[in-house]
Design a protein around this motif. Structure first.
Motif, PDB file in Angstrom:
ATOM      1  N   ALA A  49     -57.195  20.788 -16.856  1.00 59.30           N
ATOM      2  CA  ALA A  49     -57.370  21.459 -18.140  1.00 59.30           C
ATOM      3  C   ALA A  49     -56.085  21.491 -18.957  1.00 59.30           C
ATOM      4  O   ALA A  49     -56.108  21.394 -20.186  1.00 59.30           O
ATOM      5  N   SER A  50     -54.940  21.609 -18.274  1.00 61.93           N
ATOM      6  CA  SER A  50     -53.667  21.708 -18.985  1.00 61.93           C
ATOM      7  C   SER A  50     -53.304  20.417 -19.725  1.00 61.93           C
ATOM      8  O   SER A  50     -52.400  20.406 -20.561  1.00 61.93           O
ATOM      9  N   SER A  51     -53.994  19.319 -19.438  1.00 66.06           N
ATOM     10  CA  SER A  51     -53.713  18.057 -20.113  1.00 66.06           C
ATOM     11  C   SER A  51     -54.217  18.054 -21.553  1.00 66.06           C
ATOM     12  O   SER A  51     -53.727  17.285 -22.384  1.00 66.06           O
ATOM     13  N   PHE A  52     -55.192  18.903 -21.852  1.00 64.98           N
ATOM     14  CA  PHE A  52     -55.734  18.970 -23.211  1.00 64.98           C
ATOM     15  C   PHE A  52     -54.808  19.786 -24.103  1.00 64.98           C
ATOM     16  O   PHE A  52     -54.167  20.740 -23.660  1.00 64.98           O
ATOM     17  N   SER A  53     -54.774  19.436 -25.379  1.00 68.45           N
ATOM     18  CA  SER A  53     -53.890  20.136 -26.305  1.00 68.45           C
ATOM     19  C   SER A  53     -54.415  21.521 -26.666  1.00 68.45           C
ATOM     20  O   SER A  53     -53.668  22.371 -27.135  1.00 68.45           O
ATOM     21  N   GLN A  54     -55.740  21.754 -26.469  1.00 71.02           N
ATOM     22  CA  GLN A  54     -56.337  23.051 -26.757  1.00 71.02           C
ATOM     23  C   GLN A  54     -57.170  23.515 -25.569  1.00 71.02           C
ATOM     24  O   GLN A  54     -57.583  22.713 -24.723  1.00 71.02           O
ATOM     25  N   ASN A  55     -57.434  24.814 -25.509  1.00 69.35           N
ATOM     26  CA  ASN A  55     -58.253  25.386 -24.447  1.00 69.35           C
ATOM     27  C   ASN A  55     -59.672  24.818 -24.498  1.00 69.35           C
ATOM     28  O   ASN A  55     -60.271  24.708 -25.577  1.00 69.35           O
ATOM     29  N   THR A  56     -60.215  24.467 -23.345  1.00 65.77           N
ATOM     30  CA  THR A  56     -61.559  23.874 -23.297  1.00 65.77           C
ATOM     31  C   THR A  56     -62.536  24.725 -22.482  1.00 65.77           C
ATOM     32  O   THR A  56     -63.568  24.227 -22.031  1.00 65.77           O
TER      33      THR A  56
END
Length: 242
Positions: free
Chosen positions: A91-98
């Protein structure tokens, strides 16, 4: 004054070099047309179905097949008894919370074409040529999203847990691994909620992103054409739009 027949002016003949060029152009054109014809003949034969005995599982897991005319994806629920995709896609790879997402879409394709061509408007002839006719590295595109709505570009199908497990295993095997982790391609996303990963495979005109989705479907036991290189060919045997 009439010119005697024996002294008539001979017709000029094209130089030998010019005739050779004309013959070469004709042969090249015929070869090109033959290749195009063969390609579409292969595709027509490839429309014959695999897994003809497939039946949906009413109590099974609903997955979606999407195609925007450029790229095709398999869309799956993020968490089931089979897999929690958040344990695979960090999840931390995304620029925003998913955390809001309920589904994950996965597609495969030529790395240059996929990263540089989110829509037809972004298509470059040079990119398409390299993708179709030269060996090139591939990647997987992962998008966190909510459940898609069935329509012109989306089909839904319910499969058994065993079939879904096979689908998950097939997709997971396509990710390149380093130290038991998927290899994230940095600075290559379309937006805030998608990522690209290095992948196995070789893209060409008979093995496109649509071909990959069709292969995943066939491996999972879903009724699908044996070849699906063209846009939306993966929809052929799926339930009609509601």
């Amino acid at each position: 004054m009439e010119i005697p027949e024996s002294q008539s002016i001979p017709e000029k003949q094209p130089p030998k070099k010019q005739r050779r060029i004309v013959r070469w152009l004709i042969r090249t054109l015929l070869t090109f047309l033959a290749l195009i014809g063969t390609y579409f003949l292969i595709i027509l034969i490839g429309l014959l179905p695999a897994n003809s005995d497939f039946e949906e599982s009413p109590e099974g897991i609903e997955i979606f097949i999407t195609s925007n005319g450029v790229h095709a994806d398999v869309v799956m629920p993020i968490k089931t008894d089979i897999i929690d995709w958040r344990e695979t896609i960090v999840a931390s790879s995304f620029s925003q919370n998913t955390d809001w997402a309920t589904h994950v879409a996965v597609g495969w394709g030529d790395k240059g074409f996929y990263v540089e061509t989110p829509t037809w408007a972004d298509l470059k002839v040079s990119t398409a040529f390299r993708a179709l006719f030269t060996p090139s590295p591939c990647c997987l595109h992962v998008v966190m999203q909510n459940q898609p709505q069935v329509g012109e570009n989306v089909r839904a199908v319910r499969i058994s847990e065993a079939q879904y497990l096979k689908m998950v295993e097939t997709i997971q095997a396509c990710f390149l691994q380093e130290k038991e982790r998927h290899v994230h391609i940095l600075n290559s996303s379309y937006g805030k909620y998608d990522l690209f990963y290095e992948a196995h495979g070789n893209y060409h005109c008979l093995n496109t992103c649509n071909s990959w989705v069709g292969w995943v479907m066939r491996e999972s036991g879903i009724k699908t054409p044996r070849l699906t290189p063209l846009p939306k060919s993966v929809f052929l045997y799926l339930p009609a739009t509601e």
